[in-house]
Design a protein around this motif. Structure first.
Motif, mmCIF file in Angstrom:
data_model
loop_
_atom_site.group_PDB
_atom_site.id
_atom_site.type_symbol
_atom_site.label_atom_id
_atom_site.label_comp_id
_atom_site.label_asym_id
_atom_site.label_seq_id
_atom_site.Cartn_x
_atom_site.Cartn_y
_atom_site.Cartn_z
ATOM 1 N N VAL A 5 34.576 -8.527 -2.289
ATOM 2 C CA VAL A 5 34.456 -7.317 -3.103
ATOM 3 C C VAL A 5 34.493 -6.057 -2.226
ATOM 4 O O VAL A 5 35.094 -5.043 -2.625
ATOM 5 C CB VAL A 5 33.183 -7.375 -3.997
ATOM 6 N N PHE A 6 33.894 -6.110 -1.052
ATOM 7 C CA PHE A 6 33.901 -4.901 -0.219
ATOM 8 C C PHE A 6 35.285 -4.646 0.381
ATOM 9 O O PHE A 6 35.715 -3.494 0.474
ATOM 10 C CB PHE A 6 32.825 -4.985 0.872
ATOM 11 N N ILE B 177 37.178 -2.894 -2.316
ATOM 12 C CA ILE B 177 36.814 -1.471 -2.456
ATOM 13 C C ILE B 177 37.450 -0.671 -1.320
ATOM 14 O O ILE B 177 38.026 0.403 -1.541
ATOM 15 C CB ILE B 177 35.282 -1.292 -2.492
ATOM 16 N N LEU C 219 29.462 3.423 1.154
ATOM 17 C CA LEU C 219 29.615 3.596 -0.290
ATOM 18 C C LEU C 219 28.253 3.548 -0.965
ATOM 19 O O LEU C 219 27.278 3.049 -0.397
ATOM 20 C CB LEU C 219 30.559 2.547 -0.873
ATOM 21 N N GLN C 220 28.210 4.070 -2.178
ATOM 22 C CA GLN C 220 26.964 4.019 -2.943
ATOM 23 C C GLN C 220 26.760 2.606 -3.461
ATOM 24 O O GLN C 220 27.699 1.989 -3.966
ATOM 25 C CB GLN C 220 27.024 4.990 -4.122
ATOM 26 N N ILE D 268 25.869 -0.162 -6.014
ATOM 27 C CA ILE D 268 26.041 -0.190 -7.466
ATOM 28 C C ILE D 268 24.701 -0.409 -8.183
ATOM 29 O O ILE D 268 24.572 -0.082 -9.367
ATOM 30 C CB ILE D 268 27.060 -1.297 -7.838
ATOM 31 N N ASN D 269 23.726 -0.919 -7.470
ATOM 32 C CA ASN D 269 22.404 -1.221 -8.054
ATOM 33 C C ASN D 269 21.332 -0.649 -7.129
ATOM 34 O O ASN D 269 20.627 -1.373 -6.421
ATOM 35 C CB ASN D 269 22.259 -2.743 -8.201
ATOM 36 N N LEU E 65 25.647 1.729 1.383
ATOM 37 C CA LEU E 65 26.006 0.528 2.150
ATOM 38 C C LEU E 65 27.018 0.944 3.203
ATOM 39 O O LEU E 65 28.073 1.494 2.867
ATOM 40 C CB LEU E 65 26.631 -0.523 1.228
ATOM 41 N N ASN F 156 20.700 -7.691 5.759
ATOM 42 C CA ASN F 156 20.267 -9.019 5.319
ATOM 43 C C ASN F 156 21.279 -10.035 5.821
ATOM 44 O O ASN F 156 22.461 -9.940 5.494
ATOM 45 C CB ASN F 156 20.195 -9.070 3.793
ATOM 46 N N GLY G 234 18.394 -12.659 1.611
ATOM 47 C CA GLY G 234 18.865 -11.935 0.426
ATOM 48 C C GLY G 234 20.307 -11.502 0.491
ATOM 49 O O GLY G 234 20.756 -10.719 -0.364
ATOM 50 N N THR H 269 23.956 -11.307 -0.370
ATOM 51 C CA THR H 269 24.731 -11.752 -1.538
ATOM 52 C C THR H 269 26.213 -11.429 -1.414
ATOM 53 O O THR H 269 27.020 -11.957 -2.168
ATOM 54 C CB THR H 269 24.196 -11.090 -2.831
ATOM 55 N N VAL H 270 26.565 -10.540 -0.492
ATOM 56 C CA VAL H 270 27.976 -10.223 -0.253
ATOM 57 C C VAL H 270 28.266 -10.535 1.211
ATOM 58 O O VAL H 270 27.608 -9.992 2.108
ATOM 59 C CB VAL H 270 28.302 -8.745 -0.564
ATOM 60 N N HIS I 174 27.092 -5.684 6.111
ATOM 61 C CA HIS I 174 26.807 -4.311 5.676
ATOM 62 C C HIS I 174 25.362 -3.983 6.009
ATOM 63 O O HIS I 174 24.518 -4.884 6.143
ATOM 64 C CB HIS I 174 27.068 -4.144 4.173
ATOM 65 N N HIS J 185 22.218 -1.581 4.650
ATOM 66 C CA HIS J 185 21.683 -0.733 3.585
ATOM 67 C C HIS J 185 21.023 0.485 4.239
ATOM 68 O O HIS J 185 20.217 0.324 5.174
ATOM 69 C CB HIS J 185 20.617 -1.477 2.782
#
Ligand code: AMP
Ligand code: ZN
Length: 115
Positions: A6-7, A10, A29-30, A32-33, A41, A88, A94, A96-97, A101, A103
């Protein structure tokens, strides 16, 4: 570029994302959640799955990414109050992608220890 990432999608413009900064090496990028009033990120343009996949040559963009994170925090006005940079690595932490990246979280009090 990894075709199911996904990244990467984008970064290449294949799917939309709120990119707030980009240069030859890194993209921000911002999230999404968002988990804080400011949640970005930061990641390398090139696809690398996790921290465990880093190699010596990655030191260049890694150092650069850290400098960009500080500049972004200053630019967005939450640097002086305080912020956190989190990576992570793998499922128990945690992740998930699977495109490495970092945070960048700020704009509220962040508790410690993390969950
Ligand atoms: P992690 O759990 O450390 O792998 O972080 C992945 C982050 O990516 C989560 O905070 C998600 O909210 C965020 N995320 C997932 N998909 C997107 C997307 N399409 N655009 C922006 N952020 C995303
Ligand atoms: Zn990727």
């Amino acid at each position: 570029m990894s075709t199911n990432c996904v990244f990467c999608k984008i970064i290449s413009g294949e799917i939309p994302g709120k990119i707030v900064y980009q240069d030859d090496l890194v993209v921000a990028l911002q999230d999404i959640n968002p988990q804080a009033p400011h949640h970005y990120l930061l990641m390398p343009r090139k696809h690398i799955a996790t921290t465990l996949d880093l190699q010596g040559q990655d030191a260049e963009w890694l150092g650069h990414l850290y400098l960009v994170a500080g500049k972004l925090a200053k630019q967005e006005g939450f640097a002086e109050d305080g912020f956190r940079i989190v990576n992570n690595c793998n499922a128990a932490a945690g992740q998930t992608v699977w495109h490495i990246h970092f945070h960048l979280l700020g704009g509220r009090n962040l508790s410690w220890p993390p969950g």
